[in-house]
Write an enzyme that holds these catalytic residues in place. Structure first.
Site, PDB file in Angstrom:
ATOM      1  N   VAL A 146       0.894  -1.295   0.041  1.00 34.09           N
ATOM      2  CA  VAL A 146       0.082   0.071  -0.065  1.00 34.09           C
ATOM      3  C   VAL A 146       0.991   1.355  -0.086  1.00 34.09           C
ATOM      4  O   VAL A 146       0.503   2.153  -0.810  1.00 34.09           O
ATOM      5  CB  VAL A 146      -0.862   0.015   1.243  1.00 34.09           C
ATOM      6  CG1 VAL A 146      -1.859   1.435   1.313  1.00 34.09           C
ATOM      7  CG2 VAL A 146      -1.966  -1.198   0.962  1.00 34.09           C
ATOM      8  N   ALA A 199       2.365   1.693  -3.460  1.00 34.22           N
ATOM      9  CA  ALA A 199       1.153   1.998  -4.210  1.00 34.22           C
ATOM     10  C   ALA A 199       0.699   3.453  -4.186  1.00 34.22           C
ATOM     11  O   ALA A 199       0.819   4.290  -5.077  1.00 34.22           O
ATOM     12  CB  ALA A 199       0.149   1.263  -4.270  1.00 34.22           C
ATOM     13  N   GLU A 200       0.795   4.034  -2.810  1.00 37.27           N
ATOM     14  CA  GLU A 200       0.461   5.239  -2.567  1.00 37.27           C
ATOM     15  C   GLU A 200       1.308   6.299  -2.970  1.00 37.27           C
ATOM     16  O   GLU A 200       1.182   7.280  -3.449  1.00 37.27           O
ATOM     17  CB  GLU A 200      -0.219   5.487  -1.311  1.00 37.27           C
ATOM     18  CG  GLU A 200      -0.595   6.783  -0.982  1.00 37.27           C
ATOM     19  CD  GLU A 200      -1.548   6.938   0.376  1.00 37.27           C
ATOM     20  OE1 GLU A 200      -2.280   7.993   0.416  1.00 37.27           O
ATOM     21  OE2 GLU A 200      -1.703   5.999   1.034  1.00 37.27           O
ATOM     22  N   SER A 201       2.621   5.890  -2.814  1.00 35.12           N
ATOM     23  CA  SER A 201       3.838   6.809  -3.022  1.00 35.12           C
ATOM     24  C   SER A 201       3.839   6.832  -4.844  1.00 35.12           C
ATOM     25  O   SER A 201       4.074   8.133  -5.198  1.00 35.12           O
ATOM     26  CB  SER A 201       5.178   6.053  -2.546  1.00 35.12           C
ATOM     27  OG  SER A 201       5.197   5.972  -1.057  1.00 35.12           O
ATOM     28  N   SER A 254       0.463   8.849  -5.723  1.00 36.71           N
ATOM     29  CA  SER A 254       0.528  10.312  -5.432  1.00 36.71           C
ATOM     30  C   SER A 254       1.423  11.279  -5.903  1.00 36.71           C
ATOM     31  O   SER A 254       1.144  12.417  -6.283  1.00 36.71           O
ATOM     32  CB  SER A 254       0.476  10.390  -3.749  1.00 36.71           C
ATOM     33  OG  SER A 254      -0.635   9.525  -3.118  1.00 36.71           O
TER      34      SER A 254
END
Length: 153
Positions: free
Chosen positions: A71, A74-76, A79
């Site tokens: 997660v 993925a978020e890095s 974003s």
């Protein structure tokens, strides 16, 4: 903090993309958690971004790459890509869904975030995580909202 002087568009030149990617690699733009995890950006384009994270140092107690690591990777990716697509405006995650399919015990996990939708205020990505053999480990869908203000770093 990365301060892009160019928006990442379909018309961004290869030289500009190389400059942005080098800035991603050499700045603290990924944030403290990404740095602790050893996340490295390796590829950048208008429609996708790729980064890696080592399994060692990011394992849960059973010896597997931590689900939260998927997660965070993925978020890095999503974003940062949304931030670059917006030309440096603040972005915030508003939805995230992760499906874990296979475990990794060693090596490197690679995440590839591809744009599913890009609007004026919403960007959605699908991020596929794979191991060094190219086997699919997880799929994460994340949606970011682009705010009206530019990032202050």
């Amino acid at each position: 903090m990365l301060r892009p002087d160019v928006s990442l568009t379909a018309h961004t030149t290869p030289e500009e993309i190389d400059t942005l990617l080098e800035q991603l690699r050499t700045s603290d733009s990924g944030g403290e958690l990404a740095e602790k995890m050893g996340i490295e950006f390796v590829e950048l384009a208008h429609d996708h971004v790729v980064a890696t994270a080592p399994v060692v140092g990011n394992r849960q107690p059973m010896g597997l790459f931590h689900g939260g690591g998927h997660v965070v990777l993925a978020e890095s990716l999503a974003s940062m890509h949304s931030y670059l697509l917006s030309g440096g405006k603040n972005v915030v995650g508003v939805d995230l869904n992760a499906t874990h399919l296979r475990a990794a015990r060693d090596g490197v996990v690679t995440g590839r975030a591809e744009v599913l939708h890009q609007g004026r205020t919403i960007v959605s990505h699908e991020v596929k995580m794979t191991d060094e053999a190219g086997k699919l480990l997880s799929i994460v869908r994340i949606t970011n909202m682009i705010l009206k203000t530019e990032s202050k770093g």
